[in-house]
Enzyme design. Structure first.
Site, PDB file in Angstrom:
ATOM      1  N   TYR A 148       0.932  -1.379  -0.259  1.00  0.00           N
ATOM      2  CA  TYR A 148      -0.017  -0.079  -0.559  1.00  0.00           C
ATOM      3  C   TYR A 148       0.973   0.918  -0.097  1.00  0.00           C
ATOM      4  CZ  TYR A 148       1.132   0.152   5.351  1.00  0.00           C
ATOM      5  OH  TYR A 148       1.844   0.580   5.828  1.00  0.00           O
TER       6      TYR A 148
ATOM      7  N   THR B 133       5.093  -2.218   7.032  1.00  0.00           N
ATOM      8  CA  THR B 133       5.313  -2.350   6.133  1.00  0.00           C
ATOM      9  C   THR B 133       5.674  -2.000   4.374  1.00  0.00           C
ATOM     10  OG1 THR B 133       2.872  -2.603   5.159  1.00  0.00           O
ATOM     11  CG2 THR B 133       4.175  -4.306   7.068  1.00  0.00           C
TER      12      THR B 133
ATOM     13  N   ARG C 192      -1.718  -9.983   3.520  1.00  0.00           N
ATOM     14  CA  ARG C 192      -2.091  -9.382   2.472  1.00  0.00           C
ATOM     15  C   ARG C 192      -1.459  -7.897   2.587  1.00  0.00           C
ATOM     16  NH1 ARG C 192      -4.081  -5.049   5.858  1.00  0.00           N
ATOM     17  NH2 ARG C 192      -4.951  -6.244   8.495  1.00  0.00           N
TER      18      ARG C 192
ATOM     19  N   ASP D 180      -1.430   2.723  17.305  1.00  0.00           N
ATOM     20  CA  ASP D 180      -1.418   2.431  16.065  1.00  0.00           C
ATOM     21  C   ASP D 180      -1.787   2.994  15.461  1.00  0.00           C
ATOM     22  OD1 ASP D 180      -1.344   0.075  13.956  1.00  0.00           O
ATOM     23  OD2 ASP D 180      -2.804   0.438  14.153  1.00  0.00           O
TER      24      ASP D 180
HETATM   25  C1  0GY Z   1      -0.829  -1.705  12.323  1.00  0.00           C
HETATM   26  C2  0GY Z   1      -1.677  -3.261  11.389  1.00  0.00           C
HETATM   27  C3  0GY Z   1      -1.437  -2.955   9.922  1.00  0.00           C
HETATM   28  C4  0GY Z   1      -0.039  -2.529   9.558  1.00  0.00           C
HETATM   29  C5  0GY Z   1       0.532  -2.753  10.006  1.00  0.00           C
HETATM   30  O1  0GY Z   1       2.837  -2.529   8.928  1.00  0.00           O
HETATM   31  C6  0GY Z   1       1.913  -2.503   8.696  1.00  0.00           C
HETATM   32  O2  0GY Z   1       1.918  -2.235   7.173  1.00  0.00           O
HETATM   33  O3  0GY Z   1       1.515  -3.197  10.640  1.00  0.00           O
HETATM   34  C7  0GY Z   1      -2.516  -3.655   9.276  1.00  0.00           C
HETATM   35  O4  0GY Z   1      -2.925  -3.566   8.414  1.00  0.00           O
HETATM   36  O5  0GY Z   1      -3.369  -4.439  10.104  1.00  0.00           O
HETATM   37  O6  0GY Z   1      -0.167  -3.250  13.346  1.00  0.00           O
HETATM   38  O7  0GY Z   1      -0.579  -0.880  11.797  1.00  0.00           O
END
Ligand code: 0GY
Length: 310
Positions: free
Chosen positions: A55, A83, A136, A263
């Site tokens: 993303y 990520t 995902r 978060d």
């Molecule tokens: C969170 C959850 C998500 C994403 C990530 O690193 C990330 O992209 O952690 C999610 O999409 O569930 O902990 O932020």
């Protein structure tokens, strides 16, 4: 064209930006409280998003994170590598280095990285690595690669943060229970809160924590787990109420191994972006005494991330 112009990123269609004017929480977090799960995104012009990302977010800078910390009444942050930055930890480390010692970090490390890269990360404040199993968000990484990384980070006293979905716990059980470090689970292993809190799926998660004293859990992300959804205006006692029994059970059963985080900036929410002030007002519903609140927000994160001060 300037470099910055070359690095403009288009957000994923439908991407929800973080909430711009969070309310001031009614719940006063105790002095020294730690927001133990948050991220920075870019800014992309300075810290480009990774080519392999799933993303493209809006930017969410360290200054904006620190302003939120102060607004909500927190003293410290644990910044988790998102990520969208892959294993390029520069944005997260830059935030640690500009935090006046008020932030620690969780990195993403690849097998191809060297031991020599880990020491400066430690000096900047990194205290763990994240292994992500949410399909995902990331491509599959072979177990032997994760085991090798664990062996390397263990020498620095770091721990492992794991992110997975409840249905995948049985398959991942043997790997998780073989990890020799402290293991911190993101968002209670993402329970399906439409199922009973004492049903087989969540019982397995409770057993995971009960049988393995090295396992901790973040009781975070009601906004991500809730099916009931956000609170009605001025009715925060009903906020994400379907998540309360799950988080409360974990807090009350394992009071010395729980962490909480906003978060922020809330990646991948599709329908609703929470007011972070109301998220803080969720805390007394899941940690119902001042003793539990102090453990959750101060004692536990300080023991794990700032042991020299606790
Ligand atoms: C969170 C959850 C998500 C994403 C990530 O690193 C990330 O992209 O952690 C999610 O999409 O569930 O902990 O932020």
């Amino acid at each position: 064209m300037t470099n910055a112009a070359l690095m403009e990123f288009q957000k994923t269609p439908g991407w929800l930006d973080w909430y711009p004017g969070p309310s001031r929480p009614r719940f006063k977090v105790p002095p020294g409280a730690v927001d133990a799960h948050c991220h920075v995104f870019g800014p992309g012009a300075e810290f480009p998003y990774a080519p392999e990302r799933k993303y493209t977010p809006c930017d969410a800078s360290k200054q904006q994170l620190f302003a939120l910390r102060d607004h909500l009444g927190f003293a410290r942050n644990v910044i988790v590598q998102a990520t969208c930055h892959g294993a390029d930890n520069r944005a997260m480390i830059d935030a640690l280095l500009h935090s006046d010692g008020k932030a620690r970090g969780i990195a993403t490390v690849k097998r191809s990285g060297s031991d020599a890269e880990l020491r400066p990360m430690h000096d900047a404040g990194v205290r763990g690595v994240r292994f992500n199993f949410v399909k995902r968000l990331v491509d599959f990484t072979p177990r032997e690669e994760l085991i090798e990384i664990t062996g390397r980070i263990e020498k620095l006293g770091w721990h492992v943060v794991i992110y997975f979905e409840a249905v995948d716990l049985p398959e991942l059980w043997d790997f998780f229970t073989s990890l020799p470090t402290t293991v911190v689970v993101d968002h209670m292993g993402r329970p399906d809160v439409s199922k009973p809190v004492d049903g087989p799926e969540f019982e397995l998660f409770v057993k995971f924590m009960r049988d393995h004293p090295n396992v901790w859990s973040k009781v975070s992300c009601p906004e991500r787990l809730s099916i009931a959804g956000p609170p009605a205006l001025n009715a925060e006692q009903n906020a994400y109420r379907d998540v309360v029994p799950f988080a409360r059970r974990i807090v009350e059963t394992f009071p010395d191994r729980v962490l909480w985080g906003t978060d922020w900036p809330h990646p991948n929410l599709k329908n609703h972006m929470p007011d972070d002030g109301l998220l803080v007002d969720f805390i007394p519903h899941i940690a119902t005494t001042s003793e539990l609140q102090h453990k959750l927000l101060v004692d536990n994160p300080m023991r794990l991330y700032w042991p020299e001060h606790s």
